[in-house]
Write a protein that holds these residues in place. Structure first.
Motif, PDB file in Angstrom:
ATOM      1  N   TRP A 227       0.822  -1.206   0.000  1.00  0.00           N
ATOM      2  CA  TRP A 227       0.000   0.000   0.000  1.00  0.00           C
ATOM      3  C   TRP A 227       0.857   1.257   0.000  1.00  0.00           C
ATOM      4  O   TRP A 227       0.532   2.233  -0.657  1.00  0.00           O
ATOM      5  CB  TRP A 227      -0.968  -0.012   1.184  1.00  0.00           C
ATOM      6  CG  TRP A 227      -1.969  -1.119   1.019  1.00  0.00           C
ATOM      7  CD1 TRP A 227      -3.098  -1.089   0.256  1.00  0.00           C
ATOM      8  CD2 TRP A 227      -1.897  -2.423   1.567  1.00  0.00           C
ATOM      9  NE1 TRP A 227      -3.733  -2.298   0.307  1.00  0.00           N
ATOM     10  CE2 TRP A 227      -3.023  -3.145   1.113  1.00  0.00           C
ATOM     11  CE3 TRP A 227      -0.993  -3.067   2.404  1.00  0.00           C
ATOM     12  CZ2 TRP A 227      -3.278  -4.458   1.466  1.00  0.00           C
ATOM     13  CZ3 TRP A 227      -1.243  -4.380   2.752  1.00  0.00           C
ATOM     14  CH2 TRP A 227      -2.376  -5.062   2.292  1.00  0.00           C
ATOM     15  N   SER A 228       1.959   1.229   0.722  1.00  0.00           N
ATOM     16  CA  SER A 228       2.877   2.361   0.723  1.00  0.00           C
ATOM     17  C   SER A 228       3.485   2.541  -0.663  1.00  0.00           C
ATOM     18  O   SER A 228       3.570   3.653  -1.184  1.00  0.00           O
ATOM     19  CB  SER A 228       3.979   2.143   1.761  1.00  0.00           C
ATOM     20  OG  SER A 228       4.977   3.129   1.630  1.00  0.00           O
ATOM     21  N   ARG A 229       3.903   1.438  -1.275  1.00  0.00           N
ATOM     22  CA  ARG A 229       4.483   1.489  -2.620  1.00  0.00           C
ATOM     23  C   ARG A 229       3.437   1.956  -3.627  1.00  0.00           C
ATOM     24  O   ARG A 229       3.735   2.724  -4.539  1.00  0.00           O
ATOM     25  CB  ARG A 229       5.027   0.117  -2.999  1.00  0.00           C
ATOM     26  CG  ARG A 229       6.216  -0.309  -2.151  1.00  0.00           C
ATOM     27  CD  ARG A 229       6.514  -1.786  -2.298  1.00  0.00           C
ATOM     28  NE  ARG A 229       6.826  -2.191  -3.648  1.00  0.00           N
ATOM     29  CZ  ARG A 229       8.064  -2.272  -4.140  1.00  0.00           C
ATOM     30  NH1 ARG A 229       9.096  -1.990  -3.375  1.00  0.00           N
ATOM     31  NH2 ARG A 229       8.262  -2.652  -5.383  1.00  0.00           N
ATOM     32  N   GLU A 230       2.190   1.517  -3.441  1.00  0.00           N
ATOM     33  CA  GLU A 230       1.084   1.930  -4.302  1.00  0.00           C
ATOM     34  C   GLU A 230       0.913   3.446  -4.249  1.00  0.00           C
ATOM     35  O   GLU A 230       0.796   4.103  -5.288  1.00  0.00           O
ATOM     36  CB  GLU A 230      -0.196   1.228  -3.835  1.00  0.00           C
ATOM     37  CG  GLU A 230      -1.474   1.724  -4.454  1.00  0.00           C
ATOM     38  CD  GLU A 230      -2.691   1.139  -3.768  1.00  0.00           C
ATOM     39  OE1 GLU A 230      -3.705   1.864  -3.676  1.00  0.00           O
ATOM     40  OE2 GLU A 230      -2.636  -0.023  -3.305  1.00  0.00           O
ATOM     41  N   ASP A 231       0.918   4.004  -3.041  1.00  0.00           N
ATOM     42  CA  ASP A 231       0.764   5.450  -2.881  1.00  0.00           C
ATOM     43  C   ASP A 231       1.917   6.224  -3.516  1.00  0.00           C
ATOM     44  O   ASP A 231       1.704   7.244  -4.172  1.00  0.00           O
ATOM     45  CB  ASP A 231       0.657   5.819  -1.400  1.00  0.00           C
ATOM     46  CG  ASP A 231      -0.673   5.416  -0.787  1.00  0.00           C
ATOM     47  OD1 ASP A 231      -1.653   5.215  -1.546  1.00  0.00           O
ATOM     48  OD2 ASP A 231      -0.742   5.298   0.447  1.00  0.00           O
ATOM     49  N   GLN A 232       3.139   5.741  -3.313  1.00  0.00           N
ATOM     50  CA  GLN A 232       4.305   6.416  -3.893  1.00  0.00           C
ATOM     51  C   GLN A 232       4.229   6.420  -5.417  1.00  0.00           C
ATOM     52  O   GLN A 232       4.484   7.452  -6.056  1.00  0.00           O
ATOM     53  CB  GLN A 232       5.594   5.703  -3.465  1.00  0.00           C
ATOM     54  CG  GLN A 232       5.911   5.781  -1.989  1.00  0.00           C
ATOM     55  CD  GLN A 232       7.076   4.874  -1.658  1.00  0.00           C
ATOM     56  OE1 GLN A 232       8.166   5.036  -2.196  1.00  0.00           O
ATOM     57  NE2 GLN A 232       6.851   3.909  -0.775  1.00  0.00           N
ATOM     58  N   LEU A 233       3.881   5.278  -5.985  1.00  0.00           N
ATOM     59  CA  LEU A 233       3.814   5.160  -7.434  1.00  0.00           C
ATOM     60  C   LEU A 233       2.678   6.010  -7.993  1.00  0.00           C
ATOM     61  O   LEU A 233       2.856   6.740  -8.968  1.00  0.00           O
ATOM     62  CB  LEU A 233       3.636   3.690  -7.820  1.00  0.00           C
ATOM     63  CG  LEU A 233       3.750   3.349  -9.295  1.00  0.00           C
ATOM     64  CD1 LEU A 233       5.072   3.823  -9.887  1.00  0.00           C
ATOM     65  CD2 LEU A 233       3.587   1.852  -9.502  1.00  0.00           C
ATOM     66  N   ARG A 234       1.511   5.951  -7.373  1.00  0.00           N
ATOM     67  CA  ARG A 234       0.363   6.729  -7.838  1.00  0.00           C
ATOM     68  C   ARG A 234       0.674   8.228  -7.797  1.00  0.00           C
ATOM     69  O   ARG A 234       0.368   8.960  -8.737  1.00  0.00           O
ATOM     70  CB  ARG A 234      -0.884   6.439  -7.009  1.00  0.00           C
ATOM     71  CG  ARG A 234      -2.100   7.251  -7.501  1.00  0.00           C
ATOM     72  CD  ARG A 234      -3.387   6.941  -6.764  1.00  0.00           C
ATOM     73  NE  ARG A 234      -3.770   5.559  -6.983  1.00  0.00           N
ATOM     74  CZ  ARG A 234      -3.672   4.594  -6.069  1.00  0.00           C
ATOM     75  NH1 ARG A 234      -3.215   4.863  -4.868  1.00  0.00           N
ATOM     76  NH2 ARG A 234      -4.043   3.375  -6.334  1.00  0.00           N
ATOM     77  N   THR A 235       1.321   8.672  -6.715  1.00  0.00           N
ATOM     78  CA  THR A 235       1.662  10.091  -6.597  1.00  0.00           C
ATOM     79  C   THR A 235       2.541  10.534  -7.753  1.00  0.00           C
ATOM     80  O   THR A 235       2.308  11.582  -8.362  1.00  0.00           O
ATOM     81  CB  THR A 235       2.366  10.365  -5.253  1.00  0.00           C
ATOM     82  OG1 THR A 235       1.452  10.035  -4.194  1.00  0.00           O
ATOM     83  CG2 THR A 235       2.774  11.809  -5.135  1.00  0.00           C
ATOM     84  N   ARG A 236       3.549   9.725  -8.084  1.00  0.00           N
ATOM     85  CA  ARG A 236       4.447  10.086  -9.189  1.00  0.00           C
ATOM     86  C   ARG A 236       3.731  10.039 -10.532  1.00  0.00           C
ATOM     87  O   ARG A 236       3.902  10.909 -11.369  1.00  0.00           O
ATOM     88  CB  ARG A 236       5.647   9.156  -9.211  1.00  0.00           C
ATOM     89  CG  ARG A 236       6.574   9.375 -10.398  1.00  0.00           C
ATOM     90  CD  ARG A 236       7.205  10.779 -10.441  1.00  0.00           C
ATOM     91  NE  ARG A 236       8.207  10.959  -9.436  1.00  0.00           N
ATOM     92  CZ  ARG A 236       9.477  10.599  -9.565  1.00  0.00           C
ATOM     93  NH1 ARG A 236       9.901  10.062 -10.675  1.00  0.00           N
ATOM     94  NH2 ARG A 236      10.306  10.790  -8.570  1.00  0.00           N
TER      95      ARG A 236
END
Length: 104
Positions: free
Chosen positions: A31-40
């Motif tokens: 979920w953390s990786r998902e948020d980082q990727l989505r933000t970028r």
């Protein structure tokens, strides 16, 4: 473009996409990786086209961090090839193109 075939691994997919856009994902939490990727990917200066080749089961684009919902302003273009029409429907494809068997 990346071929993931029969055993797609969410962390590997996220990592490959992140690497291609120059992002280093911190942590192992999906979920953390998902948020980082989505933000970028939602950065207004980015235009991202992702190709998934040889998909054997539907991918959860939202869980991967790929913005592809109704927010067209921040939407990535995603193309995938699969032998299974049901996967196209499960991933919310907007257009489906049938291609017959190709000769050698």
């Amino acid at each position: 473009m990346k071929v993931f075939s029969q055993q797609p691994d969410s962390k590997i997919i996220q990592g490959e996409i992140a690497r291609e856009i120059g992002l280093t994902l911190a942590g192992n939490n999906l979920w953390s990786r998902e948020d980082q990727l989505r933000t970028r990917l939602m950065d207004q200066n980015n235009r991202i086209f992702i190709i998934f080749d040889d998909v054997w089961k539907a991918l959860d684009l939202k869980r991967l961090g790929i913005p592809s919902d109704s927010n067209h302003k921040h939407q990535c273009k995603v193309t995938f090839t699969t032998c299974f029409r049901s996967d196209c429907e499960a991933m919310g494809s907007q257009k489906t193109l049938d291609v017959g068997m190709l000769s050698e």
